[in-house]
Design an enzyme around this catalytic site. Sequence first.
Site, PDB file in Angstrom:
ATOM      1  N   GLU A 118     -51.145  -0.539  -3.537  1.00  0.00           N
ATOM      2  CA  GLU A 118     -52.246  -0.699  -4.491  1.00  0.00           C
ATOM      3  C   GLU A 118     -53.613  -0.342  -3.908  1.00  0.00           C
ATOM      4  OE1 GLU A 118     -54.090  -4.025  -7.599  1.00  0.00           O
ATOM      5  OE2 GLU A 118     -52.412  -4.559  -6.306  1.00  0.00           O
ATOM      6  N   LYS A 156     -50.228  -4.599 -12.184  1.00  0.00           N
ATOM      7  CA  LYS A 156     -49.707  -5.818 -12.805  1.00  0.00           C
ATOM      8  C   LYS A 156     -48.496  -5.432 -13.632  1.00  0.00           C
ATOM      9  CE  LYS A 156     -51.823  -9.318 -11.350  1.00  0.00           C
ATOM     10  NZ  LYS A 156     -51.027 -10.239 -10.524  1.00  0.00           N
TER      11      LYS A 156
END
Length: 450
Positions: free
Chosen positions: A240, A260
């Site tokens: 990420e 997410k």
Amino acid sequence: MQAVAFIEAPWREPAAVLTALAEEPWAIGLISDGDGPWSYVAARPDATLTLAADDPRDPFEALAALAGPPLPADPEGPPFQGGVAGLAGYELGDRVEHLGLPRLSGWPDLACARYLALLAFDHRRRRIVAIGRGSDSEEARTWAAEALGWLSLPPPRAIAPGADLEADPPHEYEAAVAEVVARIRSGEIFQANIARRWRGRLAAGARPADVLDGLAIASPAPFASYLRLPGLALVSNSPERFVEVRAQDGVLLAETRPIKGTAPRGADLAQDRANAEALLASAKDRAENLMIVDLMRNDLGRVCEVGSVAAPALFRLESFANVHHLVSKVTGRLAEGRTAVDLLHATFPPGSITGAPKVQAMKVIADLEPPRGPFFGAMFRLGFDGGFDSSVLIRTAAFAQDADGWSVEMRAGAGLVADSDPAAERRETEAKASALRTALESRASAATEG
């Protein structure tokens, strides 16, 4: 440091090169899986900055001062041509929100260094560029030659990490999840990311760098990183990006890519495809992702031009060795006079590992987790030209050295919403931790020369 010098060299794998430098304090590696075009290895900085919790200095001012005013970059060179790189621990966010968070023993809020010599690894052209910075061309060339010399250092013998990891009891994590769900349903928060912990020790003679080398082979990640501090080390296999700043047409563009939504990889192609399609169709995971997109839009809006913040990509599927993720992208143009350090201040800690609303989610996390220290903070690089990139420190192991070797701790979290199931969220943490756990527990060396 206005002069820059480049010396090209033949390709070698960056993780393999890093192993020869890895025991030096302040050795650092920012390692791409190859989809990102560049990786970097640096060591032997000319200045360092470490701020513990009780240090009264403003960390963002100190970071900006260490980097100095922006200097022009050579347009023919790599994106990072020297500058500051290091760790922003999760509790650095306490310097922004002033919540009185406790600290994880031994770990600073901020630990970074200024590097005048580094190696840049061009994955697309399969070449290495040794970079030097200096006050004049001769000094810059000297630093570039210093970096080039690192390629001749003999790699140490790799030893299997062989860690025996013990997880926090499943029922404790599930109870924490249930409490967060209750607090969400009561209206206190909308979402929070709660982490689970594994702890153990490396086998005798094994080093943290052996873990990174194994991950680079078995489970490469776009934002893997390594940092060696005195008595401490950090290995991250993060997928990420946190925030990035790059110059384009005279303006500074900001970007973040929050993750997410998670599903495990399937045992076969059909199951893998079914898991991916179920994730893409999951209303729960899309809602979870959208909450963090909205949070990051708000954070970027604090330092970006009015009307420039947008979300050009939502809920894209990205697949890794052990999990599928939903990834979105939020962009903006920094307002005139704003810098990457201002953006870091406005967005830290990352929204994807706190929750929404962020401040209240941080309070909930502090109630239920031990201090995070390096976990869920960021590894970053801040170039002399003002460019910036950073990762969220998920899929991360932290190491502490003592007379008997290295202890290790790793954590994995799950984003919780009103309909989260405690057992399912526990299984999600296990899926996220599986590649790093395999690398830590490996009994057979996976480190090879690239």
